[in-house]
Design an enzyme around this catalytic site. Sequence first.
Site, PDB file in Angstrom:
ATOM      1  N   GLU A   1      -8.117   5.822  -5.562  1.00  0.00           N
ATOM      2  CA  GLU A   1      -7.388   7.099  -5.660  1.00  0.00           C
ATOM      3  C   GLU A   1      -8.282   8.330  -5.638  1.00  0.00           C
ATOM      4  O   GLU A   1      -8.153   9.219  -6.477  1.00  0.00           O
ATOM      5  CB  GLU A   1      -6.518   7.079  -6.925  1.00  0.00           C
ATOM      6  CG  GLU A   1      -5.553   5.906  -6.939  1.00  0.00           C
ATOM      7  CD  GLU A   1      -4.723   5.802  -8.215  1.00  0.00           C
ATOM      8  OE1 GLU A   1      -4.925   6.597  -9.138  1.00  0.00           O
ATOM      9  OE2 GLU A   1      -3.876   4.886  -8.262  1.00  0.00           O
ATOM     10  N   ASN A  54      -8.915   1.863  -2.248  1.00  0.00           N
ATOM     11  CA  ASN A  54      -7.502   1.653  -2.581  1.00  0.00           C
ATOM     12  C   ASN A  54      -6.848   2.989  -2.950  1.00  0.00           C
ATOM     13  O   ASN A  54      -7.431   3.777  -3.704  1.00  0.00           O
ATOM     14  CB  ASN A  54      -7.445   0.700  -3.791  1.00  0.00           C
ATOM     15  CG  ASN A  54      -6.070   0.172  -4.125  1.00  0.00           C
ATOM     16  OD1 ASN A  54      -5.389  -0.370  -3.260  1.00  0.00           O
ATOM     17  ND2 ASN A  54      -5.652   0.320  -5.374  1.00  0.00           N
ATOM     18  N   HIS A 113       3.547   2.103  -3.595  1.00  0.00           N
ATOM     19  CA  HIS A 113       4.569   2.425  -4.593  1.00  0.00           C
ATOM     20  C   HIS A 113       5.594   3.312  -3.879  1.00  0.00           C
ATOM     21  O   HIS A 113       5.383   4.506  -3.713  1.00  0.00           O
ATOM     22  CB  HIS A 113       3.955   3.176  -5.783  1.00  0.00           C
ATOM     23  CG  HIS A 113       2.938   2.374  -6.538  1.00  0.00           C
ATOM     24  ND1 HIS A 113       3.293   1.270  -7.291  1.00  0.00           N
ATOM     25  CD2 HIS A 113       1.600   2.495  -6.658  1.00  0.00           C
ATOM     26  CE1 HIS A 113       2.197   0.756  -7.846  1.00  0.00           C
ATOM     27  NE2 HIS A 113       1.167   1.474  -7.473  1.00  0.00           N
ATOM     28  N   GLU A 140      -0.162  -2.951  -4.383  1.00  0.00           N
ATOM     29  CA  GLU A 140       0.570  -2.692  -5.635  1.00  0.00           C
ATOM     30  C   GLU A 140       2.050  -2.469  -5.352  1.00  0.00           C
ATOM     31  O   GLU A 140       2.675  -1.558  -5.899  1.00  0.00           O
ATOM     32  CB  GLU A 140      -0.016  -1.462  -6.354  1.00  0.00           C
ATOM     33  CG  GLU A 140      -1.494  -1.574  -6.652  1.00  0.00           C
ATOM     34  CD  GLU A 140      -2.069  -0.374  -7.398  1.00  0.00           C
ATOM     35  OE1 GLU A 140      -1.293   0.462  -7.915  1.00  0.00           O
ATOM     36  OE2 GLU A 140      -3.303  -0.271  -7.460  1.00  0.00           O
ATOM     37  N   ASP A 167       5.765  -1.905  -5.122  1.00  0.00           N
ATOM     38  CA  ASP A 167       7.049  -1.832  -5.826  1.00  0.00           C
ATOM     39  C   ASP A 167       7.895  -0.797  -5.109  1.00  0.00           C
ATOM     40  O   ASP A 167       7.370   0.120  -4.489  1.00  0.00           O
ATOM     41  CB  ASP A 167       6.916  -1.567  -7.335  1.00  0.00           C
ATOM     42  CG  ASP A 167       6.031  -0.404  -7.703  1.00  0.00           C
ATOM     43  OD1 ASP A 167       5.875   0.534  -6.904  1.00  0.00           O
ATOM     44  OD2 ASP A 167       5.490  -0.423  -8.824  1.00  0.00           O
TER      45      ASP A 167
HETATM   46  O1  G3I Z   1      -2.146  -1.416 -24.536  1.00  0.00           O
HETATM   47  C1  G3I Z   1      -1.758  -0.162 -25.095  1.00  0.00           C
HETATM   48  C2  G3I Z   1      -0.994  -0.379 -26.376  1.00  0.00           C
HETATM   49  O2  G3I Z   1      -1.842  -0.974 -27.336  1.00  0.00           O
HETATM   50  C3  G3I Z   1      -0.487   0.977 -26.857  1.00  0.00           C
HETATM   51  O3  G3I Z   1       0.293   0.791 -27.998  1.00  0.00           O
HETATM   52  C4  G3I Z   1       0.336   1.638 -25.782  1.00  0.00           C
HETATM   53  C5  G3I Z   1       0.834   3.020 -26.224  1.00  0.00           C
HETATM   54  O4  G3I Z   1       0.776   3.939 -25.168  1.00  0.00           O
HETATM   55  O5  G3I Z   1      -0.442   1.792 -24.637  1.00  0.00           O
HETATM   56  C6  G3I Z   1      -0.890   0.563 -24.105  1.00  0.00           C
HETATM   57  O6  G3I Z   1      -1.682   0.814 -22.964  1.00  0.00           O
HETATM   58  C7  G3I Z   1      -0.968   1.183 -21.808  1.00  0.00           C
HETATM   59  C8  G3I Z   1      -1.294   0.186 -20.705  1.00  0.00           C
HETATM   60  O7  G3I Z   1      -0.695   0.596 -19.508  1.00  0.00           O
HETATM   61  C9  G3I Z   1      -0.801  -1.224 -21.019  1.00  0.00           C
HETATM   62  O8  G3I Z   1       0.597  -1.242 -21.123  1.00  0.00           O
HETATM   63  C10 G3I Z   1      -1.401   2.577 -21.422  1.00  0.00           C
HETATM   64  O9  G3I Z   1      -0.982   3.503 -22.373  1.00  0.00           O
HETATM   65  C11 G3I Z   1      -0.831   2.919 -20.068  1.00  0.00           C
HETATM   66  O10 G3I Z   1      -1.402   4.157 -19.643  1.00  0.00           O
HETATM   67  C12 G3I Z   1      -1.167   1.848 -19.070  1.00  0.00           C
HETATM   68  O11 G3I Z   1      -0.539   2.193 -17.849  1.00  0.00           O
HETATM   69  C13 G3I Z   1      -1.082   1.582 -16.710  1.00  0.00           C
HETATM   70  C14 G3I Z   1      -1.474   2.639 -15.706  1.00  0.00           C
HETATM   71  O12 G3I Z   1      -1.945   2.022 -14.531  1.00  0.00           O
HETATM   72  C15 G3I Z   1      -2.545   3.539 -16.270  1.00  0.00           C
HETATM   73  O13 G3I Z   1      -3.039   4.411 -15.307  1.00  0.00           O
HETATM   74  C16 G3I Z   1      -0.034   0.657 -16.119  1.00  0.00           C
HETATM   75  O14 G3I Z   1       0.198  -0.443 -16.995  1.00  0.00           O
HETATM   76  C17 G3I Z   1      -0.496   0.130 -14.762  1.00  0.00           C
HETATM   77  O15 G3I Z   1       0.559  -0.533 -14.130  1.00  0.00           O
HETATM   78  C18 G3I Z   1      -0.929   1.288 -13.898  1.00  0.00           C
HETATM   79  O16 G3I Z   1      -1.409   0.767 -12.696  1.00  0.00           O
HETATM   80  C19 G3I Z   1      -1.801   1.732 -11.716  1.00  0.00           C
HETATM   81  C20 G3I Z   1      -2.947   1.138 -10.926  1.00  0.00           C
HETATM   82  O17 G3I Z   1      -3.994   0.739 -11.789  1.00  0.00           O
HETATM   83  C21 G3I Z   1      -3.464   2.115  -9.889  1.00  0.00           C
HETATM   84  N1  G3I Z   1      -2.383   2.600  -9.038  1.00  0.00           N
HETATM   85  C22 G3I Z   1      -1.235   3.126  -9.734  1.00  0.00           C
HETATM   86  C23 G3I Z   1      -0.685   2.109 -10.741  1.00  0.00           C
HETATM   87  C24 G3I Z   1       0.559   2.625 -11.400  1.00  0.00           C
HETATM   88  O18 G3I Z   1       0.311   3.757 -12.186  1.00  0.00           O
END
Ligand code: G3I
Length: 302
Positions: free
Chosen positions: A127, A169, A206, A235, A237
Amino acid sequence: ESTLGAAAAQSDRYFGVAIASGRLGDSVYTNIANREFNSVTAENEMKIDATQPQRGQFNFTAGDRVYNWAVQNGKQVRGHTLAWHSQQPGWMQSLNGGELRQAMIDHINGVMSHYRGKIVEWDVVNEAFADGGSGARRDSNLQRSGNDWIEVAFRTARAADPAAKLCYNDYNVENWNAAKTQAMYAMVRDFKQRGVPIDCVGFQSHFNEGNPYNSNFRTTLESFAALGVEVSVTELDIQGASPTTFANVTNDCLAVASCVGVTVWGVRDSDSWRAQHTPLLFNNDGSKKPAYDAVLNALNGG
Ligand code: G3I
């Protein structure tokens, strides 16, 4: 064939899924993931904040959990991701310039040597281009460290694990006419011309109201492939999970010889970062959605 992975394997492609380590105790989840997919990407566990929470202290506990689950179940693994403006640990967010450059190099070396020889393809840089019509690089501490940060990342990665394919990516780069797509294309063309080591380009895919699927996605995949890189859907969806759109994306990959596979960004809708968009192939109860049948049919040549 009766599963996505086996159906994709008919043309030597993979059909992959993003796995979250926190869900590996859920047998409905693991049963589907194991049955249907033959490639795995860690949804968050190999990112910078997860693998180097303190400077110089690497932690592969969660990454290895996903990696081991995948390999024990016979799946290949995509690495995601080494250099990114987002999900940087606090210590990295506060770095700039030469110090950040060295930290990026050290991070790539640390993570890639842990997984050396084990990862089929790495998202080395994620990104790096700005949204909108500018075609510019995204502003970030990495970008401000010097415009060459991306090629430095790729050169570092090649030396760290020569067996891994090295990918760039990004998202909202599926439409051939988008400025972001053209900027990414110009970078990859330049890298290939100058011998910067890049092997593959990942199209996150996405799809939603802001980034609708366009049938020129196939032109995009073909155009990048013509530069001499592999391409993949990394990725996937789709807001609302239109079966037609899922089939179109699948067929676009199947139509391009260098498109090596498709990865969906989660198992069930409830596992998605955009759960409210119901964008995936399985319902919350684990049953198959119409989009699943459309993808399987496409993979089987229907
Ligand atoms: O694990 C913690 C948990 O302990 C806490 O209580 C909770 C409260 O906010 O957060 C949890 O972490 C989260 C994590 O996902 C696991 O669920 C983070 O806040 C959250 O920011 C994180 O989001 C991820 C996101 O990337 C972050 O940028 C998404 O799961 C994930 O699907 C997403 O994936 C990205 C790719 O890496 C890159 N391309 C876009 C894609 C979608 O955004």
